[in-house]
Design a protein around this motif. Structure first.
Motif, short mmCIF file in Angstrom:
data_model
loop_
_atom_site.label_atom_id
_atom_site.label_comp_id
_atom_site.label_asym_id
_atom_site.label_seq_id
_atom_site.Cartn_x
_atom_site.Cartn_y
_atom_site.Cartn_z
N ILE A 90 0.83 -1.20 0.00
CA ILE A 90 0.00 0.00 0.00
C ILE A 90 0.87 1.26 0.00
O ILE A 90 0.61 2.21 -0.75
N GLN A 91 1.91 1.29 0.82
CA GLN A 91 2.76 2.47 0.89
C GLN A 91 3.41 2.77 -0.46
O GLN A 91 3.51 3.93 -0.86
N GLU A 92 3.82 1.74 -1.18
CA GLU A 92 4.41 1.93 -2.49
C GLU A 92 3.39 2.54 -3.46
O GLU A 92 3.71 3.44 -4.23
N LEU A 93 2.15 2.04 -3.39
CA LEU A 93 1.09 2.60 -4.23
C LEU A 93 0.83 4.06 -3.88
O LEU A 93 0.64 4.90 -4.76
N VAL A 94 0.82 4.37 -2.59
CA VAL A 94 0.60 5.75 -2.14
C VAL A 94 1.75 6.64 -2.63
O VAL A 94 1.51 7.76 -3.11
N ASP A 95 2.98 6.14 -2.54
CA ASP A 95 4.14 6.93 -3.00
C ASP A 95 4.04 7.23 -4.50
O ASP A 95 4.31 8.36 -4.92
N VAL A 96 3.65 6.24 -5.28
CA VAL A 96 3.49 6.45 -6.72
C VAL A 96 2.36 7.45 -6.97
O VAL A 96 2.49 8.37 -7.79
N TYR A 97 1.24 7.29 -6.27
CA TYR A 97 0.12 8.21 -6.45
C TYR A 97 0.53 9.65 -6.12
O TYR A 97 0.18 10.57 -6.84
N ARG A 98 1.27 9.83 -5.04
CA ARG A 98 1.70 11.18 -4.66
C ARG A 98 2.56 11.83 -5.74
O ARG A 98 2.54 13.04 -5.90
N LEU A 99 3.32 11.02 -6.45
CA LEU A 99 4.15 11.56 -7.53
C LEU A 99 3.32 12.05 -8.71
O LEU A 99 3.74 12.96 -9.42
N VAL A 100 2.16 11.45 -8.92
CA VAL A 100 1.36 11.80 -10.10
C VAL A 100 0.06 12.53 -9.79
O VAL A 100 -0.62 12.98 -10.71
N GLU A 101 -0.29 12.69 -8.52
CA GLU A 101 -1.61 13.24 -8.20
C GLU A 101 -1.82 14.63 -8.77
O GLU A 101 -2.93 14.96 -9.20
N ASP A 102 -0.77 15.46 -8.85
CA ASP A 102 -0.94 16.79 -9.42
C ASP A 102 -0.88 16.77 -10.95
O ASP A 102 -1.07 17.79 -11.59
N GLN A 103 -0.65 15.61 -11.51
CA GLN A 103 -0.54 15.47 -12.95
C GLN A 103 -1.80 14.88 -13.58
O GLN A 103 -1.91 14.80 -14.79
N ILE A 104 -2.72 14.43 -12.76
CA ILE A 104 -3.90 13.73 -13.26
C ILE A 104 -5.13 14.64 -13.16
O ILE A 104 -5.44 15.15 -12.10
N ASP A 105 -5.81 14.79 -14.28
CA ASP A 105 -7.08 15.51 -14.31
C ASP A 105 -8.18 14.44 -14.27
O ASP A 105 -8.55 13.86 -15.28
N ILE A 106 -8.62 14.14 -13.04
CA ILE A 106 -9.55 13.02 -12.82
C ILE A 106 -10.81 13.12 -13.70
O ILE A 106 -11.19 12.12 -14.31
N PRO A 107 -11.47 14.28 -13.80
CA PRO A 107 -12.66 14.34 -14.67
C PRO A 107 -12.35 13.98 -16.13
O PRO A 107 -13.13 13.27 -16.77
N SER A 108 -11.21 14.42 -16.64
CA SER A 108 -10.85 14.09 -18.03
C SER A 108 -10.58 12.60 -18.19
O SER A 108 -10.99 11.99 -19.17
N VAL A 109 -9.88 12.02 -17.23
CA VAL A 109 -9.59 10.59 -17.28
C VAL A 109 -10.90 9.81 -17.22
O VAL A 109 -11.11 8.86 -17.99
N ALA A 110 -11.79 10.19 -16.31
CA ALA A 110 -13.07 9.50 -16.18
C ALA A 110 -13.87 9.59 -17.48
O ALA A 110 -14.45 8.59 -17.93
#
Length: 136
Positions: A90-110
């Motif tokens: 889980i921590q590894e997944l969280v670390d990866v997410y933190r690296l990309v969270e400001d790069q993802i436009d969730i509404p566009s991806v959805a």
């Protein structure tokens, strides 16, 4: 497949290598956005400029999800990577997410995922039927 060669070593998922690839991609975008030859005309909307300065991970996320759903081998490898050594990573997944969270436009991806859903469903069904037929 390239992801197996880059992200797996001796059958073990390399979480740090994935993080390093993301960091390198973000640095490359930053370098390109500061290159005077590639500067955006100031008359363009600032929102467009902000989007251009970020990694566009929409296609990568869509392709990754499609691959996960369709390719049984990749699905098994990723599930094993997330549960390797009898622990959830889980921590590894969280670390990866933190690296990309400001790069993802969730509404566009959805929106892109919903648009692509019929095609993905067809590919999943074809993959499933091929696996059933190959077992006979």
């Amino acid at each position: 497949m390239w992801c197996e060669k880059v992200l797996f070593k001796d059958g073990v998922f390399q979480w740090k290598r994935l993080e390093n690839l993301i960091v390198l991609a973000k640095e490359n975008v930053a370098k390109m956005s500061s290159n005077p030859a590639l500067q955006v005309n100031k008359r363009q909307l600032s929102r467009e400029w902000q989007i251009d300065r970020k990694l566009d991970l929409t296609d990568t996320i869509k392709d990754g999800a499609r691959l996960f759903l369709i390719d049984e081998g990749i699905r098994k490898q990723l599930l094993l990577a997330m549960t390797e050594d009898s622990k959830l990573h889980i921590q590894e997944l969280v670390d990866v997410y933190r690296l990309v969270e400001d790069q993802i436009d969730i509404p566009s991806v959805a929106l892109e995922v919903v648009r692509d859903l019929p095609s993905v469903a067809r590919d999943v069904m074809l993959s499933w039927s091929n696996s059933i037929l190959s077992d006979r």
